[in-house]
Motif scaffolding. Structure first.
Motif, mmCIF file in Angstrom:
data_model
loop_
_atom_site.group_PDB
_atom_site.id
_atom_site.type_symbol
_atom_site.label_atom_id
_atom_site.label_comp_id
_atom_site.label_asym_id
_atom_site.label_seq_id
_atom_site.Cartn_x
_atom_site.Cartn_y
_atom_site.Cartn_z
ATOM 1 N N GLY A 47 0.804 -1.219 0.000
ATOM 2 C CA GLY A 47 0.000 0.000 0.000
ATOM 3 C C GLY A 47 0.836 1.267 0.000
ATOM 4 N N LEU A 48 2.063 1.195 0.529
ATOM 5 C CA LEU A 48 2.934 2.371 0.549
ATOM 6 C C LEU A 48 3.438 2.732 -0.836
ATOM 7 C CD1 LEU A 48 5.272 1.911 3.663
ATOM 8 C CD2 LEU A 48 3.147 3.209 3.510
ATOM 9 N N ILE A 49 3.781 1.713 -1.624
ATOM 10 C CA ILE A 49 4.470 2.005 -2.885
ATOM 11 C C ILE A 49 3.548 2.109 -4.087
ATOM 12 C CG2 ILE A 49 6.506 0.811 -1.985
ATOM 13 C CD1 ILE A 49 5.920 -1.266 -4.331
ATOM 14 N N LEU A 50 2.355 1.498 -4.054
ATOM 15 C CA LEU A 50 1.497 1.467 -5.233
ATOM 16 C C LEU A 50 1.161 2.851 -5.784
ATOM 17 C CD1 LEU A 50 -0.995 -1.493 -4.683
ATOM 18 C CD2 LEU A 50 0.814 -1.284 -6.392
ATOM 19 N N PRO A 51 0.928 3.884 -4.939
ATOM 20 C CA PRO A 51 0.620 5.198 -5.510
ATOM 21 C C PRO A 51 1.744 5.765 -6.382
ATOM 22 C CG PRO A 51 -0.071 5.125 -3.222
ATOM 23 C CD PRO A 51 0.736 3.876 -3.472
ATOM 24 N N SER A 52 2.983 5.260 -6.224
ATOM 25 C CA SER A 52 4.107 5.769 -7.010
ATOM 26 C C SER A 52 4.478 4.860 -8.176
ATOM 27 C CB SER A 52 5.344 5.945 -6.108
ATOM 28 O OG SER A 52 5.090 6.889 -5.092
ATOM 29 N N VAL A 53 3.788 3.732 -8.312
ATOM 30 C CA VAL A 53 4.037 2.830 -9.440
ATOM 31 C C VAL A 53 3.365 3.404 -10.679
ATOM 32 C CG1 VAL A 53 3.627 0.514 -10.353
ATOM 33 C CG2 VAL A 53 4.272 0.821 -7.949
ATOM 34 N N PRO A 54 4.040 3.433 -11.834
ATOM 35 C CA PRO A 54 3.473 4.038 -13.049
ATOM 36 C C PRO A 54 2.129 3.439 -13.440
ATOM 37 C CG PRO A 54 5.800 3.564 -13.360
ATOM 38 C CD PRO A 54 5.416 2.930 -12.061
ATOM 39 N N GLN A 55 1.207 4.296 -13.835
ATOM 40 C CA GLN A 55 -0.108 3.856 -14.255
ATOM 41 C C GLN A 55 -0.018 2.923 -15.452
ATOM 42 O OE1 GLN A 55 -2.841 4.565 -12.512
ATOM 43 N NE2 GLN A 55 -4.101 3.256 -13.824
ATOM 44 N N GLU A 63 -4.319 -6.988 -11.174
ATOM 45 C CA GLU A 63 -4.377 -7.480 -9.795
ATOM 46 C C GLU A 63 -3.813 -6.452 -8.822
ATOM 47 O OE1 GLU A 63 -0.337 -8.778 -11.359
ATOM 48 O OE2 GLU A 63 -2.385 -8.573 -12.119
ATOM 49 N N LEU A 64 -2.891 -5.597 -9.304
ATOM 50 C CA LEU A 64 -2.340 -4.556 -8.439
ATOM 51 C C LEU A 64 -3.320 -3.398 -8.278
ATOM 52 C CD1 LEU A 64 1.376 -4.538 -9.632
ATOM 53 C CD2 LEU A 64 0.442 -5.512 -7.531
ATOM 54 N N SER A 65 -4.014 -3.050 -9.363
ATOM 55 C CA SER A 65 -5.067 -2.034 -9.246
ATOM 56 C C SER A 65 -6.139 -2.507 -8.274
ATOM 57 C CB SER A 65 -5.678 -1.754 -10.618
ATOM 58 O OG SER A 65 -4.727 -1.206 -11.495
ATOM 59 N N GLU A 66 -6.463 -3.801 -8.346
ATOM 60 C CA GLU A 66 -7.450 -4.368 -7.426
ATOM 61 C C GLU A 66 -6.933 -4.311 -5.994
ATOM 62 O OE1 GLU A 66 -9.820 -8.589 -6.654
ATOM 63 O OE2 GLU A 66 -8.519 -8.354 -8.401
ATOM 64 N N MET A 68 -5.070 -2.036 -4.732
ATOM 65 C CA MET A 68 -5.228 -0.663 -4.250
ATOM 66 C C MET A 68 -6.641 -0.442 -3.734
ATOM 67 S SD MET A 68 -3.098 1.645 -7.019
ATOM 68 C CE MET A 68 -3.380 3.161 -6.089
ATOM 69 N N TYR A 69 -7.632 -0.918 -4.504
ATOM 70 C CA TYR A 69 -9.019 -0.761 -4.075
ATOM 71 C C TYR A 69 -9.302 -1.545 -2.793
ATOM 72 C CZ TYR A 69 -9.786 1.280 -8.689
ATOM 73 O OH TYR A 69 -9.730 2.079 -9.813
ATOM 74 N N LYS A 70 -8.706 -2.743 -2.708
ATOM 75 C CA LYS A 70 -8.899 -3.555 -1.505
ATOM 76 C C LYS A 70 -8.288 -2.877 -0.287
ATOM 77 C CE LYS A 70 -9.307 -8.196 -3.500
ATOM 78 N NZ LYS A 70 -8.682 -9.542 -3.602
ATOM 79 N N GLN A 71 -7.138 -2.215 -0.483
ATOM 80 C CA GLN A 71 -6.489 -1.501 0.613
ATOM 81 C C GLN A 71 -7.400 -0.418 1.152
ATOM 82 O OE1 GLN A 71 -3.223 -1.824 1.878
ATOM 83 N NE2 GLN A 71 -3.112 0.053 3.100
ATOM 84 N N VAL A 72 -8.021 0.337 0.249
ATOM 85 C CA VAL A 72 -8.923 1.418 0.649
ATOM 86 C C VAL A 72 -10.130 0.860 1.395
ATOM 87 C CG1 VAL A 72 -10.457 3.235 -0.190
ATOM 88 C CG2 VAL A 72 -8.179 2.948 -1.213
ATOM 89 N N ALA A 73 -10.731 -0.208 0.830
ATOM 90 C CA ALA A 73 -11.918 -0.795 1.449
ATOM 91 C C ALA A 73 -11.593 -1.417 2.801
ATOM 92 C CB ALA A 73 -12.515 -1.850 0.518
ATOM 93 N N SER A 74 -10.450 -2.111 2.875
ATOM 94 C CA SER A 74 -10.042 -2.749 4.131
ATOM 95 C C SER A 74 -9.777 -1.710 5.206
ATOM 96 C CB SER A 74 -8.794 -3.603 3.886
ATOM 97 O OG SER A 74 -8.311 -4.143 5.090
ATOM 98 N N TYR A 75 -9.136 -0.613 4.823
ATOM 99 C CA TYR A 75 -8.838 0.445 5.780
ATOM 100 C C TYR A 75 -10.124 1.070 6.309
ATOM 101 C CZ TYR A 75 -6.887 4.798 7.647
ATOM 102 O OH TYR A 75 -6.546 5.852 8.469
#
Length: 387
Positions: A47-55, A63-66, A68-75
């Motif tokens: 969750g720390l690094i995904l926002p800086s990984v190139p789109q 699966e990585l985009s998913e 990110m969404y799971k991180q938001v929902a879990s939080y």
């Protein structure tokens, strides 16, 4: 570019901002991004690094985009459940503190990017039974097997696991600061959610002791980043020299604090202006980083081997008979009912280890690797002052 370097630069960017050299000046291949993301996953810092990984890469890795969404929902779920829990505890007027979790995330640049696990909390010793009964009466399901655990019991509600601690550390090393800290708890807020946490001395000791406790099984980057961000927010030269140093020395945690902090300066972007950690041996700092990259969070990268390594490291630390006896007393159900069996606990545990070894199916080469890693980790732990 070394993939580890890219991972370190992404951690720097996540916590301290700004463009980082490898990300700004090079274009890593997709296979590098995939390897870095996998390393981050096993270290529980994805969750720390995904926002800086190139789109452009994320488009090719749904699966990585998913994730990110799971991180938001879990939080969001985690925070909602924590709010309900805090309200339930206030209803009973029971003093308590959150340990780790949001008590670590509060120092992060973006707290929601920290991976959350269980909600760990501790109450005053005299309130332990009252807390257990109050929570079970309000819909929290008790894991009855956990009542045998010397440190905590486990509960669950709405898919979130809780650990109610009798004491925090394995040897009660820091409880003389944690218990008074519960009485002097500070209310803090993360993303609009309020919770009580320990004052900064006790909270720092908890984060240090948490790293220490996982050195045997596998220290990971999440615990290290927790410590780094605490240091960044709280542990300047003045606080270290005037207060924290003497306390950490009294708990045999000072070497771990110094080496880990210097390691964070060397690899993860922690402010170089901090001078209190400058005396650390930089070779030991490198060994510590190599060890945690080898093991992964909680030893995930070593699988069965991490169990063998943990046991043999324990033998080196405690002595074979003492370790067998202590583990046997904890694991043997018959002993818990018939205490006259105590002299035979070490025998029970010996056969238990043999059975586990046969089941694991480790060949001679694998076992030699496990033992070599155990020796290296034991030597590193001695350098860090961990007994």
């Amino acid at each position: 570019m070394q993939r580890e370097t890219l991972l370190f630069e992404l951690i720097k960017k996540s916590q301290f901002g700004g463009a980082t050299d490898p990300v700004a000046t090079e274009a890593p291949e997709d296979e590098d991004w995939r390897a870095v993301c996998e390393e981050a996953r096993v270290q529980s810092i994805l969750g720390l690094i995904l926002p800086s990984v190139p789109q452009t890469f994320l488009v090719q890795a749904p699966e990585l985009s998913e994730a990110m969404y799971k991180q938001v929902a879990s939080y969001a779920r985690y925070m909602h459940v924590q709010d309900e829990f805090c309200a339930t505890m206030r209803e009973a007027d029971i003093p308590f503190v959150i340990l780790k979790g949001n008590a670590a995330a509060v120092y992060y640049r973006t707290p929601s990017e920290r991976a959350m696990g269980d909600i760990d909390f501790q109450v005053l010793p005299e309130d332990f039974v009252k807390t257990r009964d109050h929570l079970t009466a309000h819909g929290y399901t008790l894991d009855k097997k956990s009542e045998e655990h010397e440190r905590h019991i486990a509960l669950e509600k709405d898919g979130v696991h809780f650990e109610l601690h009798r004491h925090f550390s394995h040897k009660i090393d820091v409880d003389d600061y944690v218990v008074p800290g519960i009485r002097a708890a500070e209310m803090r807020t993360v993303d609009g959610h309020e919770f009580p946490m320990l004052p900064r001395v006790a909270n720092g000791l908890v984060l240090l002791d948490h790293m220490k406790s996982h050195m045997r099984t596998g220290l990971g980057l999440r615990q290290v980043v927790d410590w780094m961000m605490y240091v960044h927010a709280e542990l300047d030269d003045r606080f270290w020299n005037e207060e924290f140093r003497a306390i950490s020395e009294s708990k045999a945690l000072d070497k771990l604090a110094i080496v880990t902090t210097r390691m964070c300066q060397l690899f993860l972007g922690l402010d170089e202006n901090l001078t209190w950690c400058r005396g650390a041996d930089e070779q030991t700092c490198r060994e510590l980083m190599e060890n945690l990259l080898l093991s992964g969070n909680f030893g995930r990268k070593q699988g069965i081997g991490s169990n063998v390594e943990a046991v043999t490291t324990a033998f080196r630390q405690e002595g074979i008979f003492r370790r067998l006896q202590r583990a046997g007393e904890f694991n043997w159900k018959a002993y818990k009912k018939h205490h006259w069996l105590k002299p035979f606990c070490w025998i029970y545990q010996s056969f238990r280890y043999i059975k586990q070894g046969i089941k694991a199916g480790r060949n001679r080469k694998q076992l030699k690797g496990d033992l070599d890693r155990s020796k290296a980790r034991y030597e590193l732990m001695k350098k860090l002052g961990i007994e």
